[in-house]
Write a protein that holds these residues in place. Structure first.
Motif, PDB file in Angstrom:
ATOM      1  N   ARG A 148       0.850  -1.192   0.000  1.00 21.21           N
ATOM      2  CA  ARG A 148       0.000   0.000   0.000  1.00 21.21           C
ATOM      3  C   ARG A 148       0.885   1.241   0.000  1.00 21.21           C
ATOM      4  O   ARG A 148       1.956   1.265   0.605  1.00 21.21           O
ATOM      5  CB  ARG A 148      -0.926   0.021   1.214  1.00 21.21           C
ATOM      6  CG  ARG A 148      -1.879  -1.143   1.283  1.00 21.21           C
ATOM      7  CD  ARG A 148      -2.918  -0.972   2.365  1.00 21.21           C
ATOM      8  NE  ARG A 148      -3.886   0.054   2.008  1.00 21.21           N
ATOM      9  CZ  ARG A 148      -5.042   0.222   2.638  1.00 21.21           C
ATOM     10  NH1 ARG A 148      -5.356  -0.554   3.667  1.00 21.21           N
ATOM     11  NH2 ARG A 148      -5.877   1.173   2.255  1.00 21.21           N
ATOM     12  N   THR A 160      -5.179  -1.505  -7.061  1.00 22.21           N
ATOM     13  CA  THR A 160      -6.438  -0.778  -6.993  1.00 22.21           C
ATOM     14  C   THR A 160      -6.237   0.602  -6.387  1.00 22.21           C
ATOM     15  O   THR A 160      -5.709   0.718  -5.269  1.00 22.21           O
ATOM     16  CB  THR A 160      -7.459  -1.556  -6.142  1.00 22.21           C
ATOM     17  OG1 THR A 160      -7.565  -2.888  -6.655  1.00 22.21           O
ATOM     18  CG2 THR A 160      -8.814  -0.885  -6.161  1.00 22.21           C
ATOM     19  N   GLU A 172      -7.598   3.673  -4.319  1.00 24.32           N
ATOM     20  CA  GLU A 172      -8.654   3.922  -3.345  1.00 24.32           C
ATOM     21  C   GLU A 172      -8.863   5.425  -3.251  1.00 24.32           C
ATOM     22  O   GLU A 172      -7.950   6.179  -2.897  1.00 24.32           O
ATOM     23  CB  GLU A 172      -8.285   3.323  -1.989  1.00 24.32           C
ATOM     24  CG  GLU A 172      -8.116   1.805  -2.050  1.00 24.32           C
ATOM     25  CD  GLU A 172      -7.713   1.202  -0.719  1.00 24.32           C
ATOM     26  OE1 GLU A 172      -7.460   1.981   0.234  1.00 24.32           O
ATOM     27  OE2 GLU A 172      -7.655  -0.042  -0.613  1.00 24.32           O
ATOM     28  N   VAL A 198      -7.187  10.293  -5.667  1.00 20.02           N
ATOM     29  CA  VAL A 198      -6.764   9.011  -5.108  1.00 20.02           C
ATOM     30  C   VAL A 198      -6.131   9.232  -3.744  1.00 20.02           C
ATOM     31  O   VAL A 198      -5.224  10.061  -3.587  1.00 20.02           O
ATOM     32  CB  VAL A 198      -5.768   8.311  -6.056  1.00 20.02           C
ATOM     33  CG1 VAL A 198      -5.263   7.016  -5.420  1.00 20.02           C
ATOM     34  CG2 VAL A 198      -6.423   8.033  -7.406  1.00 20.02           C
ATOM     35  N   ARG A 199      -6.624   8.465  -2.762  1.00 18.31           N
ATOM     36  CA  ARG A 199      -6.060   8.549  -1.421  1.00 18.31           C
ATOM     37  C   ARG A 199      -4.833   7.648  -1.288  1.00 18.31           C
ATOM     38  O   ARG A 199      -3.809   8.029  -0.721  1.00 18.31           O
ATOM     39  CB  ARG A 199      -7.119   8.139  -0.384  1.00 18.31           C
ATOM     40  CG  ARG A 199      -6.604   8.146   1.062  1.00 18.31           C
ATOM     41  CD  ARG A 199      -7.701   7.721   2.030  1.00 18.31           C
ATOM     42  NE  ARG A 199      -8.134   6.350   1.772  1.00 18.31           N
ATOM     43  CZ  ARG A 199      -9.053   5.710   2.484  1.00 18.31           C
ATOM     44  NH1 ARG A 199      -9.666   6.336   3.494  1.00 18.31           N
ATOM     45  NH2 ARG A 199      -9.397   4.472   2.189  1.00 18.31           N
ATOM     46  N   TYR A 237      -2.987   3.638  -3.000  1.00 19.88           N
ATOM     47  CA  TYR A 237      -3.036   2.491  -3.904  1.00 19.88           C
ATOM     48  C   TYR A 237      -2.825   1.218  -3.084  1.00 19.88           C
ATOM     49  O   TYR A 237      -2.023   1.190  -2.143  1.00 19.88           O
ATOM     50  CB  TYR A 237      -1.967   2.584  -4.988  1.00 19.88           C
ATOM     51  CG  TYR A 237      -2.209   3.679  -5.990  1.00 19.88           C
ATOM     52  CD1 TYR A 237      -2.935   3.435  -7.144  1.00 19.88           C
ATOM     53  CD2 TYR A 237      -1.706   4.966  -5.770  1.00 19.88           C
ATOM     54  CE1 TYR A 237      -3.161   4.463  -8.071  1.00 19.88           C
ATOM     55  CE2 TYR A 237      -1.933   5.981  -6.685  1.00 19.88           C
ATOM     56  CZ  TYR A 237      -2.663   5.720  -7.829  1.00 19.88           C
ATOM     57  OH  TYR A 237      -2.885   6.717  -8.733  1.00 19.88           O
ATOM     58  N   ARG A 238      -3.556   0.187  -3.467  1.00 14.22           N
ATOM     59  CA  ARG A 238      -3.429  -1.104  -2.772  1.00 14.22           C
ATOM     60  C   ARG A 238      -3.223  -2.198  -3.812  1.00 14.22           C
ATOM     61  O   ARG A 238      -4.016  -2.360  -4.733  1.00 14.22           O
ATOM     62  CB  ARG A 238      -4.678  -1.412  -1.950  1.00 14.22           C
ATOM     63  CG  ARG A 238      -4.597  -2.711  -1.154  1.00 14.22           C
ATOM     64  CD  ARG A 238      -5.841  -2.883  -0.292  1.00 14.22           C
ATOM     65  NE  ARG A 238      -5.750  -4.036   0.580  1.00 14.22           N
ATOM     66  CZ  ARG A 238      -6.133  -5.267   0.257  1.00 14.22           C
ATOM     67  NH1 ARG A 238      -6.651  -5.491  -0.953  1.00 14.22           N
ATOM     68  NH2 ARG A 238      -6.012  -6.254   1.108  1.00 14.22           N
TER      69      ARG A 238
END
Length: 233
Positions: A41, A81, A83, A93-94, A96-97
């Protein structure tokens, strides 16, 4: 093709007898399957992907270091993905995962506990399993089928004997079993799940888990149709 002497139905001269034969064996498993899920993340997409790639390579190197103990190794779904920020307009975008899933099949159960523990000790790594199983070509399947056929023949003879007669001919034999090998009980289907979050300091090597193999039940079932010599009723 059915001959006139053996029609596919019962007659007074050729009574029809239909029986079921079953067999249930309990055998040791041949393979153990584990699933490894790696996670990364971060706020930057490229950095998150690089972290996931590094963790995937580390896990693969560890699995391959066990040589022939790992019979099969495969990579499943890879996801990355974005998020989004909650309660905000637009597509900001806060974080990425990313995740990648590996599946390994082991034949050396002595190495299983050590390998699973070392995998779980990797950062942001989750391990599920083991699931115990037999190979599709396991001789246990053949043995169970033979026992089921013998059971059907024995039952037919016992029914015929109760009528003071004997079995004359086999008309049909059908494999009616469904499903594959299964663990010994419902409890045995539970999995061990363990993981480790990222940490700044590297801990000492963990003590390997003691994972005892669970015995497998193999089931076979057949339906057999026989003719009997006419009994004197």
């Amino acid at each position: 093709m059915t001959s006139p002497q053996n029609p596919p139905y019962g007659t007074p001269d050729t009574p029809l007898l239909t029986v079921r034969g079953e067999a249930e064996l309990e055998v040791d498993p041949e393979i153990a399957r584990i699933a490894v899920t790696l996670t990364a993340r971060g706020r930057d997409r490229r950095t998150t992907l690089d972290d996931l790639t590094r963790r995937n390579a580390t896990a693969l190197d560890l699995l391959k270091s066990y040589g022939d103990s790992v019979e099969n190794l495969s990579t499943g779904a890879l996801t990355l993905t974005p998020e989004l920020e909650p309660h905000r307009r637009g597509e900001r975008v806060r974080t990425y995962r990313g995740t990648v899933r590996l599946t390994a099949e082991l034949t050396d159960f002595a190495a299983l506990g050590e390998l699973a523990t070392r995998l779980a000790d990797l950062e942001l790594t989750r391990v599920d399993g083991p699931w115990w199983d037999l190979r599709p070509t396991s001789p246990a399947h053949r043995t169970a089928r033979r026992h089921a056929v013998h059971d059907a023949v024995q039952r037919a003879r016992e029914y015929a004997e109760a009528l003071d007669t004997t079995v004359a001919a086999l008309l049909e034999l059908t494999d009616t079993a469904t499903g594959g090998p299964r663990p010994r009980s419902a409890f045995d289907r539970h999995t061990v799940r363990f993981s480790r979050a990222a940490a700044d300091a590297e801990p000492q090597d963990p003590e390997p888990l003691d994972l005892e193999p669970q015995r497998i039940q193999v089931h076979a079932e057949v339906t057999a149709r026989f003719t009997m010599n006419p009994p004197a009723l």
